[in-house]
Write a protein that holds these residues in place. Structure first.
Motif, PDB file in Angstrom:
ATOM      1  N   GLY A  10      13.320  -1.634   2.764  1.00 41.40           N
ATOM      2  CA  GLY A  10      13.236  -2.091   1.374  1.00 41.40           C
ATOM      3  C   GLY A  10      11.984  -1.633   0.671  1.00 41.40           C
ATOM      4  N   GLY A  50       0.159  10.178  -5.210  1.00 37.48           N
ATOM      5  CA  GLY A  50       0.078  11.323  -6.110  1.00 37.48           C
ATOM      6  C   GLY A  50       1.450  11.820  -6.521  1.00 37.48           C
ATOM      7  N   GLY A 335       5.447  13.413   3.302  1.00 39.94           N
ATOM      8  CA  GLY A 335       4.230  13.287   2.495  1.00 39.94           C
ATOM      9  C   GLY A 335       4.447  13.387   1.007  1.00 39.94           C
TER      10      GLY A 335
HETATM   11  C1  LIG Z   1      -1.389   8.479   4.046  1.00 34.08           C
HETATM   12  C2  LIG Z   1      -0.188   8.848   3.207  1.00 34.08           C
HETATM   13  C3  LIG Z   1      -0.379   9.446   1.971  1.00 34.08           C
HETATM   14  C4  LIG Z   1       0.731   9.770   1.186  1.00 34.08           C
HETATM   15  N1  LIG Z   1       0.524  10.306  -0.059  1.00 34.08           N
HETATM   16  C5  LIG Z   1       1.602  10.554  -0.864  1.00 34.08           C
HETATM   17  C6  LIG Z   1       1.408  11.021  -2.191  1.00 34.08           C
HETATM   18  O1  LIG Z   1       0.285  11.224  -2.632  1.00 34.08           O
HETATM   19  N2  LIG Z   1       2.503  11.220  -2.950  1.00 34.08           N
HETATM   20  C7  LIG Z   1       3.772  11.018  -2.482  1.00 34.08           C
HETATM   21  O2  LIG Z   1       4.735  11.239  -3.211  1.00 34.08           O
HETATM   22  N3  LIG Z   1       3.978  10.570  -1.233  1.00 34.08           N
HETATM   23  C8  LIG Z   1       2.933  10.338  -0.417  1.00 34.08           C
HETATM   24  N4  LIG Z   1       3.114   9.890   0.840  1.00 34.08           N
HETATM   25  C9  LIG Z   1       4.486   9.756   1.351  1.00 34.08           C
HETATM   26  C10 LIG Z   1       5.153   8.544   0.799  1.00 34.08           C
HETATM   27  O3  LIG Z   1       4.292   7.430   0.901  1.00 34.08           O
HETATM   28  C11 LIG Z   1       6.449   8.316   1.585  1.00 34.08           C
HETATM   29  O4  LIG Z   1       7.208   9.510   1.621  1.00 34.08           O
HETATM   30  C12 LIG Z   1       7.290   7.220   0.945  1.00 34.08           C
HETATM   31  O5  LIG Z   1       6.513   6.060   0.750  1.00 34.08           O
HETATM   32  C13 LIG Z   1       8.468   6.933   1.852  1.00 34.08           C
HETATM   33  O6  LIG Z   1       9.053   5.732   1.445  1.00 34.08           O
HETATM   34  P1  LIG Z   1      10.140   5.060   2.376  1.00 34.08           P
HETATM   35  O7  LIG Z   1      10.667   3.897   1.636  1.00 34.08           O
HETATM   36  O8  LIG Z   1      11.084   6.111   2.856  1.00 34.08           O
HETATM   37  O9  LIG Z   1       9.353   4.658   3.694  1.00 34.08           O
HETATM   38  P2  LIG Z   1       8.376   3.433   3.978  1.00 34.08           P
HETATM   39  O10 LIG Z   1       7.515   3.142   2.823  1.00 34.08           O
HETATM   40  O11 LIG Z   1       7.715   3.686   5.289  1.00 34.08           O
HETATM   41  O12 LIG Z   1       9.388   2.229   4.125  1.00 34.08           O
HETATM   42  C14 LIG Z   1      10.307   2.139   5.172  1.00 34.08           C
HETATM   43  C15 LIG Z   1      10.625   0.674   5.329  1.00 34.08           C
HETATM   44  O13 LIG Z   1      11.665   0.528   6.278  1.00 34.08           O
HETATM   45  C16 LIG Z   1      11.415  -0.634   7.034  1.00 34.08           C
HETATM   46  N5  LIG Z   1      12.144  -0.482   8.283  1.00 34.08           N
HETATM   47  C17 LIG Z   1      12.016   0.510   9.206  1.00 34.08           C
HETATM   48  N6  LIG Z   1      12.870   0.311  10.217  1.00 34.08           N
HETATM   49  C18 LIG Z   1      13.558  -0.820   9.946  1.00 34.08           C
HETATM   50  C19 LIG Z   1      14.574  -1.527  10.616  1.00 34.08           C
HETATM   51  N7  LIG Z   1      15.060  -1.086  11.795  1.00 34.08           N
HETATM   52  N8  LIG Z   1      15.060  -2.660  10.064  1.00 34.08           N
HETATM   53  C20 LIG Z   1      14.567  -3.118   8.860  1.00 34.08           C
HETATM   54  N9  LIG Z   1      13.587  -2.488   8.179  1.00 34.08           N
HETATM   55  C21 LIG Z   1      13.096  -1.343   8.714  1.00 34.08           C
HETATM   56  C22 LIG Z   1       9.901  -0.640   7.204  1.00 34.08           C
HETATM   57  O14 LIG Z   1       9.416  -1.928   7.503  1.00 34.08           O
HETATM   58  C23 LIG Z   1       9.435  -0.119   5.849  1.00 34.08           C
HETATM   59  O15 LIG Z   1       9.124  -1.160   4.949  1.00 34.08           O
HETATM   60  C24 LIG Z   1       2.043   9.524   1.660  1.00 34.08           C
HETATM   61  C25 LIG Z   1       2.229   8.929   2.909  1.00 34.08           C
HETATM   62  C26 LIG Z   1       1.125   8.573   3.679  1.00 34.08           C
HETATM   63  C27 LIG Z   1       1.352   7.925   5.003  1.00 34.08           C
END
Ligand SMILES: Cc1cc2nc3c(=O)[nH]c(=O)nc-3n(C[C@H](O)[C@H](O)[C@H](O)COP(=O)(O)OP(=O)(O)OC[C@H]3O[C@@H](n4cnc5c(N)ncnc54)[C@H](O)[C@@H]3O)c2cc1C
Length: 382
Positions: A10, A50, A335
């Motif tokens: 989420g 970013g 990233g």
């Molecule tokens: C240090 C860092 C710097 C970054 N800088 C940038 C930037 O400058 N610009 C940019 O665009 N992107 C950046 N990124 C990348 C960006 O943050 C991610 O690509 C993006 O936040 C991914 O979002 P997400 O929802 O896929 O993953 P996440 O934010 O990791 O969320 C995944 C969620 O799934 C939940 N989850 C996982 N497995 C389960 C399960 N089995 N059951 C229930 N829940 C589960 C987790 O608890 C988590 O809340 C950066 C990432 C990092 C680590």
């Protein structure tokens, strides 16, 4: 329990899909399963926040152009100020080959509608007098549409969608006749589902395996450092990417920095230990050599987060699995997933509602390229 759409995860991606489904007036039931609603270890919360247009692939430029427009509209849409700072990204090259890459990327970016200027060393020094430019062969600066914004504010906006939110962990997927039939939860509950969306961030591969599927996404650790600067450079500074791979940008009265580590192994799910030595050994020497203003600095805070790193081509994997057709991927953002959340959320919502992409065709990011071993390589990954 049952839901037309079950979203695992989420944070920004899962919440964007849910929000755009409601925006498209999807009237089915949506359940978002999130194991940690504090998002303490979610990439979304640990991100550098970013957004840029400087990619090598035109689809990524288009995705970010939609993203920046969406972020600009947050005040009107939600009454939220996402604090967008359009200070630009500044890529520096210090070899002829590096300059050629910037020129080639620039051609792609401008053709895709991005507002990027190429600067030679003289123009660079005039624009940013604090920089040492003797070794610089070329620079590329985003004039508009690039910068940084409030990551958790965007998440807050997306979380306004009216959906069922469960605090639970997806532990298994029951697949029957080529479809995800039900989602199994740590609590022991099961949700019969119409469509399943994998928005599990760095846990993408574990969740895919629950349906017997493979995705080449690894957890790669990135450490961010916040520092105070005794004599900060003047003016509105961009996010600068030094030829060494070290990047730095203003953050309030301080600076945020990080680098691509020279050794970049996959890490364990619970590995969030910052790599302190990166600042002393890599980041500070590069910054101090690039600007006298960065000679006297003091780190005030640091944290590590995990990239969901696509080892095939460092690009997102978006859309249905060819055989388990109601399993949708939204993974491997390597990233740049925060800025891609609006476009990816809208695209997957369109796919769920209409069976295809309507605004922006994300088919090139589909899973088929993994099966066929045909990378869509993104060269500009920070
Ligand atoms: C240090 C860092 C710097 C970054 N800088 C940038 C930037 O400058 N610009 C940019 O665009 N992107 C950046 N990124 C990348 C960006 O943050 C991610 O690509 C993006 O936040 C991914 O979002 P997400 O929802 O896929 O993953 P996440 O934010 O990791 O969320 C995944 C969620 O799934 C939940 N989850 C996982 N497995 C389960 C399960 N089995 N059951 C229930 N829940 C589960 C987790 O608890 C988590 O809340 C950066 C990432 C990092 C680590």
């Amino acid at each position: 329990m049952k839901a037309d759409v079950v979203i695992c995860g989420g944070a920004i991606i899962g919440s964007a899909v849910a929000w755009f489904l409601r925006d498209l007036e999807f009237d089915g039931t949506i359940t978002v399963v999130e194991r940690d609603p504090t998002f303490a270890q979610a990439s979304t919360a640990l991100s550098a926040s970013g957004i840029r247009q400087q990619f090598s692939d035109p689809l990524n430029v288009a995705i970010s152009r939609f993203g920046v427009d969406f972020i600009r509209g947050a005040q009107d849409r939600w009454g939220l100020d996402l604090n967008l700072r359009e200070n630009g990204y500044l890529y520096l090259a210090n070899t002829d080959a590096g300059a050629d890459v910037l020129r080639a990327n620039h051609t792609v970016q401008v053709a895709a509608g991005a507002d990027i200027a190429l600067l030679d060393a003289v123009a660079l020094a005039a624009r940013f007098p604090h920089l040492e430019v003797d070794d610089i062969t070329l620079a590329a600066l985003g004039r508009t549409g690039e910068g940084w914004f409030d990551n958790m504010g965007l998440l807050q906006g997306f979380r306004r969608a009216e959906v069922t939110r469960l605090t639970d962990t997806v532990t298994g997927l029951r697949v029957a006749r080529g479809k995800v039939a039900a989602v199994q939860l740590a609590s022991g509950d099961e949700i019969a589902c119409g469509v399943f969306v994998n928005a599990a961030g760095p846990a993408a591969a574990e969740v895919a395996r629950m349906a017997g599927l493979d995705i080449p996404v690894e957890r790669r650790k990135r450490t961010n450092f916040l520092f105070d600067c005794a004599k900060p450079p003047d003016g509105a500074l961009p996010l600068m990417i030094d030829p060494s791979g070290v990047w730095v940008r203003p953050e309030g009265g301080q600076f945020l920095t990080g680098c691509t580590p020279p050794a970049d192994p996959a890490v364990a799910p619970d590995d969030f230990d910052p790599r302190h030595q990166e600042f002393e050994e890599i980041i500070w020497p590069a910054l101090a050599a690039r600007s006298k203003n960065f000679e006297a600095v003091k780190v005030t805070r640091f944290w590590a987060g995990q990239y969901a790193y696509n080892t095939l081509d460092r690009n997102a994997v978006v859309g249905p699995h060819p055989e388990v057709a109601n399993f949708l991927f939204a993974n491997g953002f390597s990233g740049h997933g925060l800025q891609q959340a609006p476009a990816v959320g809208r695209a997957l919502a369109e796919w769920i509602v209409t069976g295809g992409y309507r605004s922006l065709d994300l088919a090139p990011l589909g899973y088929e390229r993994i099966v066929n071993g045909q990378p869509l390589t993104e060269r500009c990954v920070i």
